[in-house]
Design a protein around this motif. Structure first.
Motif, PDB file in Angstrom:
ATOM      1  N   PHE A   1     -62.664  11.976 -20.342  1.00 53.28           N
ATOM      2  CA  PHE A   1     -61.498  12.390 -19.767  1.00 53.28           C
ATOM      3  C   PHE A   1     -61.974  12.918 -18.426  1.00 53.28           C
ATOM      4  O   PHE A   1     -63.040  13.344 -17.926  1.00 53.28           O
ATOM      5  CB  PHE A   1     -61.134  13.877 -20.398  1.00 53.28           C
ATOM      6  CG  PHE A   1     -61.621  15.228 -20.093  1.00 53.28           C
ATOM      7  CD1 PHE A   1     -61.203  16.161 -19.148  1.00 53.28           C
ATOM      8  CD2 PHE A   1     -62.886  15.441 -20.806  1.00 53.28           C
ATOM      9  CE1 PHE A   1     -62.073  17.277 -19.212  1.00 53.28           C
ATOM     10  CE2 PHE A   1     -63.725  16.525 -20.756  1.00 53.28           C
ATOM     11  CZ  PHE A   1     -63.159  17.521 -19.821  1.00 53.28           C
ATOM     12  N   GLN A   2     -60.934  12.951 -17.515  1.00 48.80           N
ATOM     13  CA  GLN A   2     -60.952  13.577 -15.872  1.00 48.80           C
ATOM     14  C   GLN A   2     -60.022  14.462 -15.560  1.00 48.80           C
ATOM     15  O   GLN A   2     -58.667  14.236 -16.183  1.00 48.80           O
ATOM     16  CB  GLN A   2     -60.964  12.289 -14.956  1.00 48.80           C
ATOM     17  CG  GLN A   2     -60.988  12.489 -13.653  1.00 48.80           C
ATOM     18  CD  GLN A   2     -60.718  11.440 -12.987  1.00 48.80           C
ATOM     19  OE1 GLN A   2     -60.673  10.189 -13.514  1.00 48.80           O
ATOM     20  NE2 GLN A   2     -60.406  11.332 -11.475  1.00 48.80           N
ATOM     21  N   GLU A   3     -60.241  15.702 -15.163  1.00 48.99           N
ATOM     22  CA  GLU A   3     -59.383  16.660 -14.959  1.00 48.99           C
ATOM     23  C   GLU A   3     -59.135  16.868 -13.214  1.00 48.99           C
ATOM     24  O   GLU A   3     -60.205  16.795 -12.627  1.00 48.99           O
ATOM     25  CB  GLU A   3     -59.624  18.096 -15.261  1.00 48.99           C
ATOM     26  CG  GLU A   3     -59.022  19.240 -14.983  1.00 48.99           C
ATOM     27  CD  GLU A   3     -59.356  20.353 -15.468  1.00 48.99           C
ATOM     28  OE1 GLU A   3     -58.732  21.634 -15.211  1.00 48.99           O
ATOM     29  OE2 GLU A   3     -60.656  20.531 -15.913  1.00 48.99           O
ATOM     30  N   GLU A   4     -57.881  16.566 -12.781  1.00 52.32           N
ATOM     31  CA  GLU A   4     -57.410  16.871 -11.647  1.00 52.32           C
ATOM     32  C   GLU A   4     -56.661  18.037 -11.449  1.00 52.32           C
ATOM     33  O   GLU A   4     -55.549  17.997 -11.841  1.00 52.32           O
ATOM     34  CB  GLU A   4     -56.846  15.382 -11.126  1.00 52.32           C
ATOM     35  CG  GLU A   4     -57.990  14.322 -11.049  1.00 52.32           C
ATOM     36  CD  GLU A   4     -58.625  14.360  -9.743  1.00 52.32           C
ATOM     37  OE1 GLU A   4     -58.927  15.043  -9.003  1.00 52.32           O
ATOM     38  OE2 GLU A   4     -59.802  13.565 -10.208  1.00 52.32           O
ATOM     39  N   VAL A   5     -56.765  18.938 -10.225  1.00 54.24           N
ATOM     40  CA  VAL A   5     -56.072  19.942 -10.132  1.00 54.24           C
ATOM     41  C   VAL A   5     -55.582  19.770  -8.789  1.00 54.24           C
ATOM     42  O   VAL A   5     -56.421  19.789  -7.991  1.00 54.24           O
ATOM     43  CB  VAL A   5     -56.875  21.297 -10.251  1.00 54.24           C
ATOM     44  CG1 VAL A   5     -56.093  22.658 -10.126  1.00 54.24           C
ATOM     45  CG2 VAL A   5     -57.599  21.316 -11.730  1.00 54.24           C
ATOM     46  N   LEU A   6     -54.226  19.919  -8.577  1.00 58.71           N
ATOM     47  CA  LEU A   6     -53.460  19.720  -7.163  1.00 58.71           C
ATOM     48  C   LEU A   6     -53.120  21.258  -6.718  1.00 58.71           C
ATOM     49  O   LEU A   6     -52.433  21.778  -7.318  1.00 58.71           O
ATOM     50  CB  LEU A   6     -52.401  18.950  -7.259  1.00 58.71           C
ATOM     51  CG  LEU A   6     -52.452  17.435  -7.758  1.00 58.71           C
ATOM     52  CD1 LEU A   6     -51.001  16.787  -7.701  1.00 58.71           C
ATOM     53  CD2 LEU A   6     -53.466  16.573  -7.157  1.00 58.71           C
ATOM     54  N   PRO A   7     -53.881  21.458  -5.680  1.00 58.42           N
ATOM     55  CA  PRO A   7     -53.591  22.778  -4.886  1.00 58.42           C
ATOM     56  C   PRO A   7     -52.239  22.893  -4.545  1.00 58.42           C
ATOM     57  O   PRO A   7     -51.466  21.929  -4.170  1.00 58.42           O
ATOM     58  CB  PRO A   7     -54.311  22.875  -3.697  1.00 58.42           C
ATOM     59  CG  PRO A   7     -54.727  21.529  -3.472  1.00 58.42           C
ATOM     60  CD  PRO A   7     -54.635  20.659  -4.917  1.00 58.42           C
ATOM     61  N   ASP A   8     -51.571  24.292  -4.428  1.00 60.02           N
ATOM     62  CA  ASP A   8     -50.275  24.669  -3.794  1.00 60.02           C
ATOM     63  C   ASP A   8     -49.068  23.780  -4.715  1.00 60.02           C
ATOM     64  O   ASP A   8     -48.095  23.341  -4.251  1.00 60.02           O
ATOM     65  CB  ASP A   8     -50.247  24.438  -2.365  1.00 60.02           C
ATOM     66  CG  ASP A   8     -48.985  24.975  -1.819  1.00 60.02           C
ATOM     67  OD1 ASP A   8     -48.496  26.027  -2.288  1.00 60.02           O
ATOM     68  OD2 ASP A   8     -48.439  24.348  -0.841  1.00 60.02           O
ATOM     69  N   THR A   9     -49.455  23.553  -5.977  1.00 61.22           N
ATOM     70  CA  THR A   9     -48.423  22.724  -6.772  1.00 61.22           C
ATOM     71  C   THR A   9     -48.096  23.546  -8.315  1.00 61.22           C
ATOM     72  O   THR A   9     -49.328  24.119  -8.743  1.00 61.22           O
ATOM     73  CB  THR A   9     -48.914  21.486  -7.106  1.00 61.22           C
ATOM     74  OG1 THR A   9     -49.643  20.919  -6.172  1.00 61.22           O
ATOM     75  CG2 THR A   9     -48.445  20.519  -7.936  1.00 61.22           C
ATOM     76  N   GLY A  10     -47.053  23.410  -8.682  1.00 55.94           N
ATOM     77  CA  GLY A  10     -46.653  24.016  -9.862  1.00 55.94           C
ATOM     78  C   GLY A  10     -46.704  23.171 -11.018  1.00 55.94           C
ATOM     79  O   GLY A  10     -47.683  22.610 -11.305  1.00 55.94           O
TER      80      GLY A  10
END
Length: 351
Positions: free
Chosen positions: A318-327
């Motif tokens: 698995f790969q986790e990607e977190v987008l900043p300033d995003t809901g």
């Protein structure tokens, strides 16, 4: 990654289980099934479908109780299997043995359940702001331990009644904090973002069938705080931890790669969710909170990460990607960033 917008065609498809309203792009290419979340429909994927790269075929059903799909009731005692079985039946009708999946919020629970029951049918998973593997509400640690034996604080009784009433009346106004428009603009995305297709998305939200058999479903009174426990029918009960538990996902026999995309400022699926009674109690928004030891905020992100770590320990990836300033809706709020992550993953696993 696309030369021009692809035509999205709506179709009503009769399966062995029900008639499924489905948005589709193209007849050729490797199939990608898009599964929407709660209080929405496949319309949330309209733009994404139109931008799907060549070599991929888009299929986006409305789940039962949403959009224009036949509104058969939801048996919550099966967890989310009414929905996952509907998706599998749609695949059967279309002659699709194996597909990629892009799933948003509660839709991720649907496709992960499908992967548990039919791992051979899943080529890869893009999970966007996925619901916790232990559902929504009523659990207190990384392993999904229930706060109370009756799972109080989860299920149909947790929905805001004014929101549900406005949803049923198809209220398009912005006059109340709990109007569907204001909930969508305040919680589905991070303010002050407004989607360019706001009216179409609102129409999608308003397509939600409201009642005991659909959203939010039934509930029981409970002697335990906050006083409501899950009923047996309807959407919100289907992802109550009383009936819904994805822990078997960690050990499925075939392990498709998982791309987990989420917004850093999600207020729906979060360790500090504004829809979680544990967190609302801690904030003082709901009186009588029994305290951190008994009923802490549900650690939704931690629960998901722990499950995927077990999945990886058993040979999955698995790969986790977190987008900043995003809901809560990265594909709506940050479409280019979402596509930059999702489209290469889909093309790589289209086999």
């Amino acid at each position: 990654m696309t030369d021009k917008a692809r035509v999205v065609e709506p179709r009503d498809i009769q399966t062995k289980r029900l008639t499924v309203h489905t948005r589709m792009t193209g007849e050729d290419g490797f199939p990608v099934v898009f599964v929407h979340g709660n209080c929405s429909s496949s319309a949330f994927f309209e733009t994404l479908l139109s931008r799907l790269p060549k070599g991929l075929r888009g299929i986006a059903p409305d789940l039962r109780g949403y959009g224009d799909t036949e509104p058969k009731p939801i048996d919550a005692t099966r967890g989310m299997r009414d929905h996952s079985d509907d998706v599998a039946s749609l695949m059967d009708t279309l002659g699709i043995q194996r597909a990629l999946f892009v799933a948003h919020s509660a839709g991720a629970g649907v496709v992960m359940q499908l992967a548990i029951d039919h791992p051979e049918r899943v080529a890869g998973l893009v999970l966007e702001a996925p619901v916790s593997p232990y559902g929504f509400g009523g659990t207190k640690d990384a392993e999904g331990t229930p706060c109370w034996p009756d799972f109080a604080g989860s299920g149909g009784g947790t929905a805001n009644p004014d929101f549900a009433q406005r949803l049923a009346k198809k209220d398009r106004s912005a006059e109340s904090q709990t109007s569907p428009r204001n909930v969508m603009n305040g919680c589905y995305v991070k303010p002050p973002f407004k989607a360019p297709n706001e009216e179409a998305l609102l129409e999608s939200v308003l397509s939600t069938r409201v009642g005991d058999a659909h959203y939010p479903g039934t509930f029981e009174k409970s002697p335990n705080w906050p006083g409501v426990a899950p009923g047996t029918t309807g959407m919100n009960n289907s992802f109550s931890p009383k009936y819904f538990n994805l822990s078997p996902f960690a050990s499925i026999s075939q392990k498709p790669d998982v791309l987990w995309i989420r917004g850093a400022d999600d207020v729906i699926v979060s360790d500090t969710s504004l829809f979680d009674f544990g967190y609302l109690g801690k904030l003082g928004a709901i009186p009588g909170w029994p305290g951190e030891d008994t009923y802490p905020p549900q650690p939704m992100i931690l629960q998901t990460r722990r499950l995927f770590e077990r999945y990886a320990a058993n040979g999955g990836r698995f790969q986790e990607e977190v987008l900043p300033d995003t809901g809560h809706s990265p594909h709506v709020e940050k479409p280019q960033e979402f596509e930059r992550l999702a489209f290469p993953f889909l093309l790589e696993h289209a086999r």
